[in-house]
Design a protein around this motif. Structure first.
Motif, PDB file in Angstrom:
ATOM      1  N   LEU A  50     -25.288  21.385 -63.685  1.00  0.00           N
ATOM      2  CA  LEU A  50     -26.559  21.009 -64.135  1.00  0.00           C
ATOM      3  C   LEU A  50     -27.124  19.785 -63.399  1.00  0.00           C
ATOM      4  O   LEU A  50     -26.340  18.829 -62.753  1.00  0.00           O
ATOM      5  CB  LEU A  50     -26.633  20.596 -65.486  1.00  0.00           C
ATOM      6  CG  LEU A  50     -26.044  21.550 -66.483  1.00  0.00           C
ATOM      7  CD1 LEU A  50     -25.591  21.387 -67.754  1.00  0.00           C
ATOM      8  CD2 LEU A  50     -27.166  22.777 -66.549  1.00  0.00           C
ATOM      9  N   ASP A  51     -28.511  19.458 -63.510  1.00  0.00           N
ATOM     10  CA  ASP A  51     -29.090  18.090 -63.003  1.00  0.00           C
ATOM     11  C   ASP A  51     -28.949  17.023 -63.989  1.00  0.00           C
ATOM     12  O   ASP A  51     -29.972  16.959 -64.607  1.00  0.00           O
ATOM     13  CB  ASP A  51     -30.521  18.557 -62.408  1.00  0.00           C
ATOM     14  CG  ASP A  51     -30.415  19.591 -61.277  1.00  0.00           C
ATOM     15  OD1 ASP A  51     -29.698  19.847 -60.631  1.00  0.00           O
ATOM     16  OD2 ASP A  51     -31.477  20.111 -61.261  1.00  0.00           O
ATOM     17  N   TYR A  52     -27.903  16.255 -63.856  1.00  0.00           N
ATOM     18  CA  TYR A  52     -27.739  15.645 -65.055  1.00  0.00           C
ATOM     19  C   TYR A  52     -28.679  14.162 -65.030  1.00  0.00           C
ATOM     20  O   TYR A  52     -29.020  13.877 -66.255  1.00  0.00           O
ATOM     21  CB  TYR A  52     -26.045  14.943 -64.963  1.00  0.00           C
ATOM     22  CG  TYR A  52     -25.088  16.059 -64.931  1.00  0.00           C
ATOM     23  CD1 TYR A  52     -24.951  16.739 -66.148  1.00  0.00           C
ATOM     24  CD2 TYR A  52     -24.800  16.395 -63.886  1.00  0.00           C
ATOM     25  CE1 TYR A  52     -24.080  17.806 -66.094  1.00  0.00           C
ATOM     26  CE2 TYR A  52     -23.680  17.433 -63.897  1.00  0.00           C
ATOM     27  CZ  TYR A  52     -23.228  18.157 -65.057  1.00  0.00           C
ATOM     28  OH  TYR A  52     -22.625  19.199 -64.832  1.00  0.00           O
ATOM     29  N   PRO A 103     -21.146  19.626 -53.034  1.00  0.00           N
ATOM     30  CA  PRO A 103     -20.778  21.016 -53.690  1.00  0.00           C
ATOM     31  C   PRO A 103     -22.337  21.497 -53.961  1.00  0.00           C
ATOM     32  O   PRO A 103     -22.330  22.712 -53.926  1.00  0.00           O
ATOM     33  CB  PRO A 103     -20.253  20.531 -54.790  1.00  0.00           C
ATOM     34  CG  PRO A 103     -19.671  19.104 -54.710  1.00  0.00           C
ATOM     35  CD  PRO A 103     -20.517  18.309 -53.726  1.00  0.00           C
ATOM     36  N   ARG A 104     -23.227  20.853 -54.185  1.00  0.00           N
ATOM     37  CA  ARG A 104     -24.471  21.202 -54.621  1.00  0.00           C
ATOM     38  C   ARG A 104     -25.793  20.936 -53.717  1.00  0.00           C
ATOM     39  O   ARG A 104     -26.688  21.257 -53.814  1.00  0.00           O
ATOM     40  CB  ARG A 104     -25.052  20.903 -55.839  1.00  0.00           C
ATOM     41  CG  ARG A 104     -23.982  21.552 -56.731  1.00  0.00           C
ATOM     42  CD  ARG A 104     -24.386  21.558 -58.301  1.00  0.00           C
ATOM     43  NE  ARG A 104     -25.844  21.789 -58.660  1.00  0.00           N
ATOM     44  CZ  ARG A 104     -26.713  20.951 -59.306  1.00  0.00           C
ATOM     45  NH1 ARG A 104     -25.910  20.042 -59.986  1.00  0.00           N
ATOM     46  NH2 ARG A 104     -27.932  21.039 -59.482  1.00  0.00           N
ATOM     47  N   GLY A 105     -25.644  20.298 -52.562  1.00  0.00           N
ATOM     48  CA  GLY A 105     -26.446  19.606 -51.623  1.00  0.00           C
ATOM     49  C   GLY A 105     -27.522  18.973 -52.313  1.00  0.00           C
ATOM     50  O   GLY A 105     -28.648  18.623 -51.807  1.00  0.00           O
ATOM     51  N   ILE A 106     -26.989  18.293 -53.395  1.00  0.00           N
ATOM     52  CA  ILE A 106     -27.878  17.236 -54.065  1.00  0.00           C
ATOM     53  C   ILE A 106     -28.117  15.926 -53.149  1.00  0.00           C
ATOM     54  O   ILE A 106     -27.306  15.297 -52.936  1.00  0.00           O
ATOM     55  CB  ILE A 106     -27.531  16.810 -55.510  1.00  0.00           C
ATOM     56  CG1 ILE A 106     -27.362  18.361 -56.289  1.00  0.00           C
ATOM     57  CG2 ILE A 106     -28.564  16.104 -56.257  1.00  0.00           C
ATOM     58  CD1 ILE A 106     -28.758  18.948 -56.394  1.00  0.00           C
ATOM     59  N   LYS A 107     -29.452  15.516 -52.940  1.00  0.00           N
ATOM     60  CA  LYS A 107     -29.741  14.212 -52.243  1.00  0.00           C
ATOM     61  C   LYS A 107     -29.932  13.266 -53.360  1.00  0.00           C
ATOM     62  O   LYS A 107     -30.426  13.491 -54.301  1.00  0.00           O
ATOM     63  CB  LYS A 107     -30.871  14.437 -51.329  1.00  0.00           C
ATOM     64  CG  LYS A 107     -30.799  15.512 -50.341  1.00  0.00           C
ATOM     65  CD  LYS A 107     -31.082  15.186 -49.090  1.00  0.00           C
ATOM     66  CE  LYS A 107     -30.646  16.196 -47.806  1.00  0.00           C
ATOM     67  NZ  LYS A 107     -29.400  15.928 -47.278  1.00  0.00           N
ATOM     68  N   VAL A 108     -29.774  11.880 -52.728  1.00  0.00           N
ATOM     69  CA  VAL A 108     -29.976  10.813 -53.674  1.00  0.00           C
ATOM     70  C   VAL A 108     -31.493  10.779 -54.062  1.00  0.00           C
ATOM     71  O   VAL A 108     -31.716  10.475 -54.896  1.00  0.00           O
ATOM     72  CB  VAL A 108     -29.742   9.550 -53.097  1.00  0.00           C
ATOM     73  CG1 VAL A 108     -30.036   8.371 -53.476  1.00  0.00           C
ATOM     74  CG2 VAL A 108     -28.285   9.552 -52.832  1.00  0.00           C
TER      75      VAL A 108
END
Length: 186
Positions: A50-52, A103-108
């Motif tokens: 999830l996008d916490y 793990p998800r390629g989420i950027k700052v």
């Protein structure tokens, strides 16, 4: 219980019960895996999906028995999970300055607007926001001089902030639950 979260554009997005359940499950797993481990957090890469940061603005319209407690649990838990994600980003060697959560390629840059628009509901949440904004800002501006020859950070104090999260949010959750159980009357 009917919860919602606010989008960055100020719209309410209603949250189905299964989404709240998944949030609670992830938060409890994070707490259980990481209590007493401020720096060496464990985030099972195939578990946290999830996008916490989008749930920091969680709210509700109708106050029911445990609505406020569930809201606070999710708010604090998401702050703790974001803390864990940022520590996970900084724990690995930083190749080519790709500062995403692998793990998800989420950027700052995906998280930062949510933390900037977040309105904390307590002093603890406000302090957590300050720590996370400082860390995310550092990550977004990291330079070659900040990293050693092995791709690891040279001089950024993660320990103080990480210990604060462990003590004030993760351990506090367990102390609160233990107090609740001790005060049950049968």
């Amino acid at each position: 219980m009917q919860f919602f979260r606010m989008t960055l554009s100020g719209e309410k997005t209603w949250l189905p019960d299964f989404e709240i359940h998944n949030l609670r499950k992830d938060i409890l797993m994070y707490y259980d895996d990481n209590v007493g481990e401020p720096l060496n957090v464990y985030l099972a890469h195939d578990a946290y999906k999830l996008d916490y940061w989008k749930y920091l603005s969680i709210g509700f319209e109708d106050q029911l028995g445990e609505t406020e407690r569930h809201k606070s649990f999710i708010e604090y838990g998401c702050l703790a999970l974001i803390n864990g994600i940022t520590l996970d980003i900084l724990d690995e060697p930083i190749p080519n300055y790709d500062l995403s959560w692998l793990p998800r390629g989420i950027k700052v840059e995906d998280m930062l607007p949510y933390l900037e628009s977040y309105v904390p509901t307590s002093k603890i949440a406000e302090t957590a926001q300050t720590h996370l904004l400082e860390r995310l800002s550092f990550i977004s501006k990291i330079k070659k001089d900040d990293i050693d020859e092995y791709g690891l950070l040279k001089d950024f104090d993660l320990l103080t902030s990480a210990q604060w999260f462990d003590h004030e949010i993760v351990q506090a959750h367990f102390k609160s639950r233990a107090n609740f159980i001790m005060n049950l009357s049968y």
